[in-house]
Scaffold this motif. Structure first.
Motif, PDB file in Angstrom:
ATOM      1  N   ALA A   1       0.822  -1.219   0.000  1.00 21.21           N
ATOM      2  CA  ALA A   1       0.000   0.000   0.000  1.00 21.21           C
ATOM      3  C   ALA A   1       0.852   1.263   0.000  1.00 21.21           C
ATOM      4  O   ALA A   1       1.875   1.331   0.687  1.00 21.21           O
ATOM      5  N   PHE A   2       0.389   2.254  -0.769  1.00 23.45           N
ATOM      6  CA  PHE A   2       1.120   3.515  -0.921  1.00 23.45           C
ATOM      7  C   PHE A   2       0.268   4.703  -0.483  1.00 23.45           C
ATOM      8  O   PHE A   2      -0.912   4.781  -0.839  1.00 23.45           O
ATOM      9  N   GLU A   3       0.895   5.626   0.234  1.00 25.04           N
ATOM     10  CA  GLU A   3       0.224   6.867   0.661  1.00 25.04           C
ATOM     11  C   GLU A   3       1.201   8.024   0.439  1.00 25.04           C
ATOM     12  O   GLU A   3       2.339   7.987   0.923  1.00 25.04           O
ATOM     13  N   SER A   4       0.747   9.049  -0.309  1.00 27.09           N
ATOM     14  CA  SER A   4       1.637  10.198  -0.554  1.00 27.09           C
ATOM     15  C   SER A   4       0.814  11.475  -0.735  1.00 27.09           C
ATOM     16  O   SER A   4       1.180  12.335  -1.520  1.00 27.09           O
ATOM     17  N   SER A   5      -0.309  11.587  -0.007  1.00 22.07           N
ATOM     18  CA  SER A   5      -1.231  12.687  -0.308  1.00 22.07           C
ATOM     19  C   SER A   5      -0.786  14.029   0.238  1.00 22.07           C
ATOM     20  O   SER A   5      -1.271  15.067  -0.194  1.00 22.07           O
ATOM     21  N   CYS A   6       0.145  14.018   1.199  1.00 23.24           N
ATOM     22  CA  CYS A   6       0.586  15.302   1.755  1.00 23.24           C
ATOM     23  C   CYS A   6       2.099  15.283   1.987  1.00 23.24           C
ATOM     24  O   CYS A   6       2.859  15.245   1.020  1.00 23.24           O
TER      25      CYS A   6
ATOM     26  N   GLU B   1       3.920  13.011   4.016  1.00 24.34           N
ATOM     27  CA  GLU B   1       4.556  11.760   4.422  1.00 24.34           C
ATOM     28  C   GLU B   1       4.527  10.823   3.216  1.00 24.34           C
ATOM     29  O   GLU B   1       3.463  10.603   2.642  1.00 24.34           O
ATOM     30  N   THR B   2       5.699  10.263   2.887  1.00 28.05           N
ATOM     31  CA  THR B   2       5.697   9.166   1.926  1.00 28.05           C
ATOM     32  C   THR B   2       5.575   7.914   2.781  1.00 28.05           C
ATOM     33  O   THR B   2       6.341   7.747   3.729  1.00 28.05           O
ATOM     34  N   ALA B   3       4.602   7.048   2.464  1.00 33.32           N
ATOM     35  CA  ALA B   3       4.396   5.884   3.319  1.00 33.32           C
ATOM     36  C   ALA B   3       4.099   4.655   2.463  1.00 33.32           C
ATOM     37  O   ALA B   3       3.310   4.721   1.516  1.00 33.32           O
ATOM     38  N   VAL B   4       4.760   3.562   2.804  1.00 29.45           N
ATOM     39  CA  VAL B   4       4.562   2.293   2.091  1.00 29.45           C
ATOM     40  C   VAL B   4       4.430   1.192   3.139  1.00 29.45           C
ATOM     41  O   VAL B   4       5.217   1.151   4.092  1.00 29.45           O
ATOM     42  N   ALA B   5       3.433   0.334   2.981  1.00 32.13           N
ATOM     43  CA  ALA B   5       3.198  -0.713   3.983  1.00 32.13           C
ATOM     44  C   ALA B   5       2.828  -2.019   3.297  1.00 32.13           C
ATOM     45  O   ALA B   5       2.402  -2.028   2.136  1.00 32.13           O
ATOM     46  N   VAL B   6       2.995  -3.091   4.037  1.00 33.21           N
ATOM     47  CA  VAL B   6       2.443  -4.380   3.591  1.00 33.21           C
ATOM     48  C   VAL B   6       1.440  -4.812   4.655  1.00 33.21           C
ATOM     49  O   VAL B   6       1.767  -4.857   5.849  1.00 33.21           O
ATOM     50  N   VAL B   7       0.206  -5.061   4.222  1.00 33.24           N
ATOM     51  CA  VAL B   7      -0.873  -5.421   5.154  1.00 33.24           C
ATOM     52  C   VAL B   7      -1.506  -6.733   4.690  1.00 33.24           C
ATOM     53  O   VAL B   7      -1.791  -6.911   3.502  1.00 33.24           O
ATOM     54  N   GLU B   8      -1.719  -7.629   5.646  1.00 33.99           N
ATOM     55  CA  GLU B   8      -2.292  -8.933   5.306  1.00 33.99           C
ATOM     56  C   GLU B   8      -3.769  -8.970   5.699  1.00 33.99           C
ATOM     57  O   GLU B   8      -4.119  -8.657   6.854  1.00 33.99           O
ATOM     58  N   ASP B   9      -4.604  -9.329   4.765  1.00 40.38           N
ATOM     59  CA  ASP B   9      -6.048  -9.506   4.990  1.00 40.38           C
ATOM     60  C   ASP B   9      -6.695  -8.322   5.701  1.00 40.38           C
ATOM     61  O   ASP B   9      -7.616  -8.501   6.513  1.00 40.38           O
TER      62      ASP B   9
ATOM     63  N   ASP C   1       5.333  -1.098   7.946  1.00 40.58           N
ATOM     64  CA  ASP C   1       4.723   0.233   7.812  1.00 40.58           C
ATOM     65  C   ASP C   1       5.851   1.268   7.785  1.00 40.58           C
ATOM     66  O   ASP C   1       6.234   1.799   8.818  1.00 40.58           O
ATOM     67  N   ALA C   2       6.384   1.505   6.594  1.00 35.03           N
ATOM     68  CA  ALA C   2       7.547   2.398   6.463  1.00 35.03           C
ATOM     69  C   ALA C   2       7.073   3.816   6.135  1.00 35.03           C
ATOM     70  O   ALA C   2       6.228   4.004   5.263  1.00 35.03           O
ATOM     71  N   ILE C   3       7.623   4.794   6.851  1.00 34.48           N
ATOM     72  CA  ILE C   3       7.211   6.189   6.620  1.00 34.48           C
ATOM     73  C   ILE C   3       8.455   7.067   6.504  1.00 34.48           C
ATOM     74  O   ILE C   3       9.378   6.955   7.307  1.00 34.48           O
ATOM     75  N   ALA C   4       8.453   7.938   5.489  1.00 30.56           N
ATOM     76  CA  ALA C   4       9.499   8.965   5.388  1.00 30.56           C
ATOM     77  C   ALA C   4       8.791  10.300   5.534  1.00 30.56           C
ATOM     78  O   ALA C   4       8.036  10.703   4.659  1.00 30.56           O
ATOM     79  N   SER C   5       9.005  10.956   6.661  1.00 33.85           N
ATOM     80  CA  SER C   5       8.309  12.218   6.907  1.00 33.85           C
ATOM     81  C   SER C   5       9.117  13.390   6.353  1.00 33.85           C
ATOM     82  O   SER C   5      10.334  13.410   6.429  1.00 33.85           O
ATOM     83  N   GLN C   6       8.384  14.369   5.798  1.00 33.92           N
ATOM     84  CA  GLN C   6       9.035  15.575   5.279  1.00 33.92           C
ATOM     85  C   GLN C   6       8.827  16.761   6.211  1.00 33.92           C
ATOM     86  O   GLN C   6       9.156  17.897   5.839  1.00 33.92           O
ATOM     87  N   VAL C   7       8.260  16.490   7.379  1.00 34.95           N
ATOM     88  CA  VAL C   7       7.816  17.569   8.266  1.00 34.95           C
ATOM     89  C   VAL C   7       8.919  18.601   8.535  1.00 34.95           C
ATOM     90  O   VAL C   7       8.673  19.809   8.497  1.00 34.95           O
ATOM     91  N   ASP C   8      10.140  18.135   8.748  1.00 40.12           N
ATOM     92  CA  ASP C   8      11.242  19.063   9.079  1.00 40.12           C
ATOM     93  C   ASP C   8      11.477  20.084   7.968  1.00 40.12           C
ATOM     94  O   ASP C   8      11.786  21.245   8.236  1.00 40.12           O
ATOM     95  N   ILE C   9      11.337  19.619   6.725  1.00 37.90           N
ATOM     96  CA  ILE C   9      11.585  20.539   5.589  1.00 37.90           C
ATOM     97  C   ILE C   9      10.481  21.586   5.518  1.00 37.90           C
ATOM     98  O   ILE C   9      10.742  22.783   5.395  1.00 37.90           O
ATOM     99  N   HIS C  10       9.228  21.152   5.623  1.00 39.29           N
ATOM    100  CA  HIS C  10       8.108  22.089   5.501  1.00 39.29           C
ATOM    101  C   HIS C  10       8.033  23.021   6.713  1.00 39.29           C
ATOM    102  O   HIS C  10       7.530  24.140   6.597  1.00 39.29           O
ATOM    103  N   ALA C  11       8.529  22.561   7.861  1.00 37.20           N
ATOM    104  CA  ALA C  11       8.497  23.401   9.075  1.00 37.20           C
ATOM    105  C   ALA C  11       9.247  24.713   8.847  1.00 37.20           C
ATOM    106  O   ALA C  11       8.879  25.758   9.390  1.00 37.20           O
ATOM    107  N   ILE C  12      10.272  24.679   8.002  1.00 32.17           N
ATOM    108  CA  ILE C  12      11.048  25.901   7.703  1.00 32.17           C
ATOM    109  C   ILE C  12      10.131  26.966   7.107  1.00 32.17           C
ATOM    110  O   ILE C  12      10.288  28.157   7.363  1.00 32.17           O
ATOM    111  N   TYR C  13       9.139  26.516   6.329  1.00 33.01           N
ATOM    112  CA  TYR C  13       8.237  27.459   5.639  1.00 33.01           C
ATOM    113  C   TYR C  13       6.933  27.679   6.406  1.00 33.01           C
ATOM    114  O   TYR C  13       6.071  28.434   5.973  1.00 33.01           O
ATOM    115  N   GLY C  14       6.755  26.984   7.513  1.00 30.79           N
ATOM    116  CA  GLY C  14       5.540  27.152   8.309  1.00 30.79           C
ATOM    117  C   GLY C  14       4.327  26.452   7.723  1.00 30.79           C
ATOM    118  O   GLY C  14       3.191  26.702   8.131  1.00 30.79           O
TER     119      GLY C  14
END
Ligand code: KG4
Length: 335
Positions: free
Chosen positions: A5-10, A12-20, A27-40
């Motif tokens: 599963a892929f999530e990239s709507s805002c 956080e880049t997020a990729v997971a494997v979920v069973e049933d 559940d792997a997540i790469a957050s971009q929060v630190d970069i955007h925090a510079i711009y508020g």
């Protein structure tokens, strides 16, 4: 059935494997929060570029963490709406190419349906029907979840989302982005009762909400204090502001439960991490004899696992897509 599963709507880049639909294998997540925090706040162009940089390696990580190889994957699920269009497109394009290469079904998932489904991961006993209060950075909705893929919107914000309001209030108080958590922490330091803030109502639509007046009131208070050189009681303002948000959300959720006869309420989305809103929901649900499900904090924010959970139920309902699937910045949860 194992879903990648892929999530990239805002931001956080997020990729997971979920069973049933219920078991998180990774559940792997790469957050971009630190970069955007510079711009508020989130800079859409930067968000898209960061998703491009992160998504391939994150996919390898999600597979490795799950102990899977590509051939173990039965289907690919992806957020196709709503969100920042460039950001959504990155995840969607990548997911399409993975589904095509692996020759497995492609499952489109509405982001807010995913937030609700985060609760299926935390609570094995939870099944529809129930009432959902979905409160995130971009959406504020009261939803009758009749079945896993059959939903009706009962109430929604007419302007700003609750999370957006938290982020704006935090900004004028000089707190870091995203502002929900810092406001929550600040609010714990005060009993409030200092600032009179508006509690908006929408005429003729008792389940609808409006947050723009509240947002403007906080901005005006902060600007006025600055102009006249007055010190704001920031923790009292954080508490009074949060109470105003909670007093808008919680009574409407309870009213919706009463009107529909639902005895189960489920909270979802980043704002569902708020401690005052959680406490108010707990108290009111106890009074109304409703069962309340509050997602654990790690499942409130954006993640890939929630997309894998909802993706499973979309697949069971026959909701798959071909390679013409498009991304949408806005899309009704009932579409
Ligand atoms: O669900 P989410 O991670 O992203 C969207 O799908 O929009 O929600 C992000 C929002 C942000 O506005 C953030 O400030 C807010 O959730 N948030 C909170 C708290 N933690 C995150 N708002 C209030 N209290 C919190 N503790």
């Amino acid at each position: 059935m194992k879903i990648l599963a892929f999530e990239s709507s805002c931001d956080e880049t997020a990729v997971a494997v979920v069973e049933d639909g219920r078991k998180v294998l990774s559940d792997a997540i790469a957050s971009q929060v630190d970069i955007h925090a510079i711009y508020g706040g989130v800079v859409p162009e930067i968000a898209s570029r960061k998703h491009v940089e992160a998504i391939a390696a994150l996919t390898e990580k999600a597979l490795a963490d799950a102990g899977c190889t590509r051939s173990d994957i039965d289907a690919v699920a992806v957020t196709y709406a709503p969100g920042l269009i460039g950001a959504v497109l990155v995840g969607l394009s990548f997911a399409k190419s993975v589904a095509y290469a692996l020759n497995v079904p492609l499952i489109p998932v509405h982001h807010i349906r995913g937030h609700i489904a985060a609760n299926y991961l935390a609570f094995p006993d939870l099944e529809p029907p129930f009432l959902a209060l979905a409160i995130s950075g971009g959406n504020t909705l009261i939803i009758d979840v009749r079945d896993y893929t059959d939903m009706e919107i009962l109430g929604s914000t007419r302007d700003d989302a609750a999370g957006e309001c938290f982020d704006k209030a935090a900004r004028v108080l000089g707190l870091t982005y995203p502002g929900g958590k810092p406001i929550d922490e600040l609010a714990q330091k005060s009993q409030g009762g200092v600032y009179q803030l508006p509690h908006s109502k929408v005429d003729g639509a008792p389940l609808d909400m409006s947050f723009s007046g509240l947002k403007t009131a906080v901005v005006n208070l902060a600007h006025h204090a600055k102009q006249v050189g007055e010190e704001l009681d920031a923790s009292a303002l954080a508490r009074d502001f949060t109470k105003a948000v909670s007093d808008t959300l919680v009574p409407r959720a309870m009213l919706a439960a009463q009107q529909t006869g639902r005895k189960t309420i489920v909270a979802a989305g980043g704002v569902a991490a708020n401690s005052i809103i959680r406490a108010d929901l707990e108290r009111e649900c106890r009074k109304a004899d409703c069962k309340l499900y509050l997602p654990p904090l790690r499942l409130c924010g954006d993640n890939g696992a929630m997309i894998g959970a909802q993706g499973y139920y979309e697949f069971l309902a026959g909701h798959t897509a071909d390679m013409s699937l498009n991304a949408y910045a806005t899309r009704d949860i009932t579409d």
